[in-house]
Design an enzyme around this catalytic site. Structure first.
Site, PDB file in Angstrom:
ATOM      1  N   ASN A 137       0.844  -1.206   0.000  1.00  0.00           N
ATOM      2  CA  ASN A 137       0.000   0.000   0.000  1.00  0.00           C
ATOM      3  C   ASN A 137       0.876   1.252   0.000  1.00  0.00           C
ATOM      4  O   ASN A 137       2.003   1.243   0.509  1.00  0.00           O
ATOM      5  CB  ASN A 137      -0.906   0.003   1.229  1.00  0.00           C
ATOM      6  CG  ASN A 137      -2.118  -0.876   1.011  1.00  0.00           C
ATOM      7  OD1 ASN A 137      -2.769  -0.811  -0.041  1.00  0.00           O
ATOM      8  ND2 ASN A 137      -2.417  -1.714   1.985  1.00  0.00           N
ATOM      9  N   HIS A 138       0.330   2.325  -0.543  1.00  0.00           N
ATOM     10  CA  HIS A 138       1.021   3.623  -0.542  1.00  0.00           C
ATOM     11  C   HIS A 138       0.526   4.457   0.644  1.00  0.00           C
ATOM     12  O   HIS A 138      -0.562   4.193   1.175  1.00  0.00           O
ATOM     13  CB  HIS A 138       0.754   4.346  -1.868  1.00  0.00           C
ATOM     14  CG  HIS A 138       1.595   3.832  -2.995  1.00  0.00           C
ATOM     15  ND1 HIS A 138       2.247   4.655  -3.883  1.00  0.00           N
ATOM     16  CD2 HIS A 138       1.903   2.563  -3.363  1.00  0.00           C
ATOM     17  CE1 HIS A 138       2.918   3.926  -4.749  1.00  0.00           C
ATOM     18  NE2 HIS A 138       2.716   2.649  -4.464  1.00  0.00           N
ATOM     19  N   PRO A 139       1.293   5.475   1.043  1.00  0.00           N
ATOM     20  CA  PRO A 139       0.895   6.277   2.218  1.00  0.00           C
ATOM     21  C   PRO A 139      -0.177   7.304   1.833  1.00  0.00           C
ATOM     22  O   PRO A 139       0.120   8.461   1.541  1.00  0.00           O
ATOM     23  CB  PRO A 139       2.209   6.949   2.624  1.00  0.00           C
ATOM     24  CG  PRO A 139       2.995   7.040   1.365  1.00  0.00           C
ATOM     25  CD  PRO A 139       2.588   5.910   0.495  1.00  0.00           C
TER      26      PRO A 139
END
Ligand SMILES: CC(C)(COP(=O)(O)OP(=O)(O)OC[C@H]1O[C@@H](n2cnc3c(N)ncnc32)[C@H](O)[C@@H]1OP(=O)(O)O)[C@@H](O)C(=O)NCCC(=O)NCCS
Length: 217
Positions: free
Chosen positions: A87-89
């Protein structure tokens, strides 16, 4: 053996001549970083393993990504499967990977270690004798029980019980492979821990579940 028909190469009996061994068989295009790969395994073309433990006899077809995961023994992983896509932030101003791959863009001398540790904390775990169908995606932190089946194209967002077939987006249980008492017996026998020679001597027993359980339970 390679034959040519109208200038196109045709593979003939290579597959049947191949024999796996105690050393993993790894396609030259595969990339494996900080991972353990067990005996009698086969890692297909363009497979990427990062910080993953990949158990004996398991195999990947081509174009498989497995990140921060534990894969048991005797797993069959079809092509284009992805286990643990990061996942990306999303909570940052920008979710672009420059915020954690800082060196790549000249925005820092080191990358964001805390961010990668957060990804590492969402390990996936796949039991033994699991079949993961074509292009399935196993989301971060998911555990898949031994003997389970993940249907082609599934997106698995919840843990999967042993010997359960799941399919769809998001993946839902379709049915169990066997009745509960059989599942329990197979989990107790845990044949996947038998040494290679024992497996060889008992090989024919693997073909009939009822006879197998009455013999080994
Ligand atoms: C899931 C699978 C194992 C079939 O399991 P099954 O228990 O025999 O399921 P059935 O074929 O009886 O289908 C049961 C239901 O699930 C649905 N279904 C089956 N496979 C599905 C899939 N991949 N995605 C979504 N739904 C699926 C069927 O449409 C059916 O729905 P319905 O009850 O509404 O009619 C199989 O369809 C599959 O996806 N195999 C993976 C093949 C593959 O990727 N091979 C790669 C080479 S190893």
């Amino acid at each position: 053996m390679m034959q040519y028909v109208d200038k196109f190469p045709v593979l003939t009996h290579i597959e049947t001549e191949k024999a796996l061994g105690t050393q993993p068989t790894i396609h030259p295009s595969a990339r494996i970083w900080d991972s353990y790969v067990g005996a009698y395994t086969e890692i297909g073309a363009n497979t990427l393993l990062i910080e993953t433990r990949f158990g004996d006899y398991s195999y990947t077809a081509g174009d498989v990504d497995i990140i921060y995961s534990e894969v048991g023994k005797f797993c069959s992983i079809a092509s284009h499967v992805r286990i643990n896509p990061g996942n990306h932030p999303m909570e940052r101003v920008t979710q672009h990977h420059m915020t954690y791959r800082r060196k790549l863009f000249g925005f820092g001398d080191s990358d964001d270690g805390d961010f990668f540790d957060w990804r590492r904390a969402h390990k996936c775990s796949v039991g033994h004798d699991v079949w993961i169908g074509h292009a399935a995606i196993i989301m971060p932190g998911i555990c898949i029980g031994s003997g389970a089946v993940v249907g082609a194209g599934a997106v698995v967002t919840k843990n999967v019980d042993p010997y359960t077939i799941v399919a769809g987006v998001p993946a839902k249980p379709v049915r169990q492979r066997f009745e509960n008492h059989i599942i329990q017996a197979l989990l107790e026998i845990a044949w996947w821990n038998w040494p290679h020679e024992m497996l060889k001597s008992r090989f024919d027993d693997l073909l009939d579940v009822a006879a197998f359980i009455s013999k080994y339970q």
